[in-house]
Write a protein that holds these residues in place. Structure first.
Motif, PDB file in Angstrom:
ATOM      1  N   SER A 166      -1.117   2.128  -4.455  1.00 11.65           N
ATOM      2  CA  SER A 166       0.079   2.673  -5.311  1.00 11.65           C
ATOM      3  C   SER A 166      -0.557   3.772  -6.022  1.00 11.65           C
ATOM      4  O   SER A 166       0.425   4.769  -6.409  1.00 11.65           O
ATOM      5  N   VAL A 167      -1.947   4.013  -5.993  1.00 11.67           N
ATOM      6  CA  VAL A 167      -2.403   5.277  -6.800  1.00 11.67           C
ATOM      7  C   VAL A 167      -3.061   6.073  -5.547  1.00 11.67           C
ATOM      8  O   VAL A 167      -3.950   6.751  -5.734  1.00 11.67           O
ATOM      9  N   GLY A 168      -2.703   5.615  -4.398  1.00  8.05           N
ATOM     10  CA  GLY A 168      -3.205   6.424  -3.169  1.00  8.05           C
ATOM     11  C   GLY A 168      -4.824   6.164  -2.951  1.00  8.05           C
ATOM     12  O   GLY A 168      -5.319   5.263  -3.130  1.00  8.05           O
ATOM     13  N   VAL A 195       8.972  -5.881   0.921  1.00 13.36           N
ATOM     14  CA  VAL A 195       8.301  -6.680  -0.099  1.00 13.36           C
ATOM     15  C   VAL A 195       7.703  -5.563  -1.153  1.00 13.36           C
ATOM     16  O   VAL A 195       7.690  -4.270  -0.908  1.00 13.36           O
ATOM     17  N   PRO A 196       7.656  -6.127  -2.346  1.00 13.55           N
ATOM     18  CA  PRO A 196       7.258  -5.078  -3.507  1.00 13.55           C
ATOM     19  C   PRO A 196       5.580  -4.563  -3.400  1.00 13.55           C
ATOM     20  O   PRO A 196       4.793  -4.901  -2.707  1.00 13.55           O
ATOM     21  N   LEU A 197       5.936  -3.197  -3.824  1.00 12.03           N
ATOM     22  CA  LEU A 197       4.455  -2.263  -3.889  1.00 12.03           C
ATOM     23  C   LEU A 197       4.023  -3.141  -5.425  1.00 12.03           C
ATOM     24  O   LEU A 197       4.782  -2.672  -6.171  1.00 12.03           O
ATOM     25  N   VAL A 198       2.905  -3.609  -5.085  1.00  9.58           N
ATOM     26  CA  VAL A 198       2.165  -4.416  -6.517  1.00  9.58           C
ATOM     27  C   VAL A 198       0.905  -3.382  -7.025  1.00  9.58           C
ATOM     28  O   VAL A 198       0.164  -3.502  -6.189  1.00  9.58           O
ATOM     29  N   GLY A 199       0.988  -2.955  -8.295  1.00  8.90           N
ATOM     30  CA  GLY A 199      -0.030  -2.242  -8.487  1.00  8.90           C
ATOM     31  C   GLY A 199       0.196  -1.118  -9.640  1.00  8.90           C
ATOM     32  O   GLY A 199       1.143  -1.213 -10.164  1.00  8.90           O
ATOM     33  N   GLU A 200      -0.592  -0.331 -10.031  1.00 10.95           N
ATOM     34  CA  GLU A 200      -0.585   0.412 -11.174  1.00 10.95           C
ATOM     35  C   GLU A 200       0.541   1.162 -11.111  1.00 10.95           C
ATOM     36  O   GLU A 200       1.273   1.432 -12.118  1.00 10.95           O
ATOM     37  N   GLU A 201       0.761   1.644  -9.943  1.00  8.27           N
ATOM     38  CA  GLU A 201       2.099   2.715  -9.916  1.00  8.27           C
ATOM     39  C   GLU A 201       3.316   1.826  -9.204  1.00  8.27           C
ATOM     40  O   GLU A 201       4.120   2.655  -8.691  1.00  8.27           O
ATOM     41  N   GLY A 202       3.122   0.516  -9.147  1.00  4.44           N
ATOM     42  CA  GLY A 202       4.089  -0.083  -8.554  1.00  4.44           C
ATOM     43  C   GLY A 202       4.638  -1.318  -9.597  1.00  4.44           C
ATOM     44  O   GLY A 202       4.885  -0.971 -10.666  1.00  4.44           O
ATOM     45  N   TRP A 203       5.042  -2.553  -8.772  1.00  4.98           N
ATOM     46  CA  TRP A 203       5.358  -3.553  -9.630  1.00  4.98           C
ATOM     47  C   TRP A 203       4.155  -4.284 -10.319  1.00  4.98           C
ATOM     48  O   TRP A 203       3.134  -4.341  -9.712  1.00  4.98           O
TER      49      TRP A 203
END
Ligand code: SAM
Length: 217
Positions: free
Chosen positions: A139-141, A207-215
């Motif tokens: 999520s932060v690339g 499905v959800p993107l889980v992380g710093e800029e996700g869920w």
């Protein structure tokens, strides 16, 4: 159902009936999806379903998208053979293999180490030497390998991740499903100089993107 057909026959049929018949016409993309053996990426118990018109479970509570969704997301990327691409959400590595057939270099990042390691092994076995698998929060690339001409997010974000926009090259394109947990819309972000232009595409369910800029996990 497909028991009497060999995997290459099932693949050809998938390309014809699920992709071409639904308007996917890019010959390079159709050729790539007619070449990459999806059955190598799915679980053994799903071998007979590898070319089904639906997503499949891949472990760690995740899924590999149905072939049409993989194709539609890649169409939205408008890939060129010289592109450097980032995929967020390696999963099985199937989509990364298709991207690797169409672009110069692919970096793909997966937060579940066990999925990433499996994908890395399959991609190496099939000879996809231009595809690099990294474990981490995509999520932060992947700033150490930016900029990217194209970024494809294969999981659903609550909003467009700013880090990914920052890691796009000038003229680059980010394709990302954005919305709630259960329904999202594919958004395409184009970077033109200091400006970004966002266009809205099909509704989808990832499905959800889980992380710093996700869920949150
Ligand atoms: N492209 C994959 C394929 O071809 O099999 C399928 C992707 S699956 C729909 C979404 C993937 O995104 C899951 O494997 C999930 O673990 C991963 N994911 C979710 N959040 C992530 C993040 N922040 N960074 C990296 N991967 C993430």
């Amino acid at each position: 159902m497909n028991g009497h057909q060999t995997p290459p026959q099932q693949r050809a049929r998938m390309v014809e009936e699920q992709l071409h018949a639904r308007g996917i016409r890019d010959p390079r993309l159709l050729a790539a999806m007619g070449k990459v053996p999806r059955e190598e990426f799915v679980a053994h118990e799903d071998l007979g379903n590898a070319y089904g018109d639906y997503p499949l479970p891949i472990g760690a509570g995740q899924t590999v998208s149905q072939p049409y969704i993989v194709a539609a997301m890649i169409v939205a990327l408008e890939l060129r053979p010289t592109d450097r691409v980032l995929e967020v959400g390696t999963g099985t590595g199937y989509e990364a293999a298709i991207l690797g057939e169409l672009a110069a270099e692919v970096w793909t990042i997966e937060r579940h180490a066990e999925l990433a390691m499996k994908a890395r092994a399959i991609l190496a076995r099939l000879g996809h030497v231009n595809v690099h698998v990294v474990v981490g929060d995509g999520s932060v690339g992947l700033p150490q390998h930016a900029p990217f001409d194209k970024i494809l997010v294969a999981a659903a974000a609550p909003k467009i991740p700013e880090s990914l926009v920052a890691q796009l090259a000038d003229g680059g394109r980010l394709v990302v499903p954005v919305g709630g947990r259960f329904e999202q819309q594919v958004q395409v972000v184009r970077k033109v100089g200091a400006k970004t232009i966002v266009s809205l595409h099909d509704l989808c369910r990832f499905v959800p993107l889980v992380g710093e800029e996700g869920w949150e996990p």
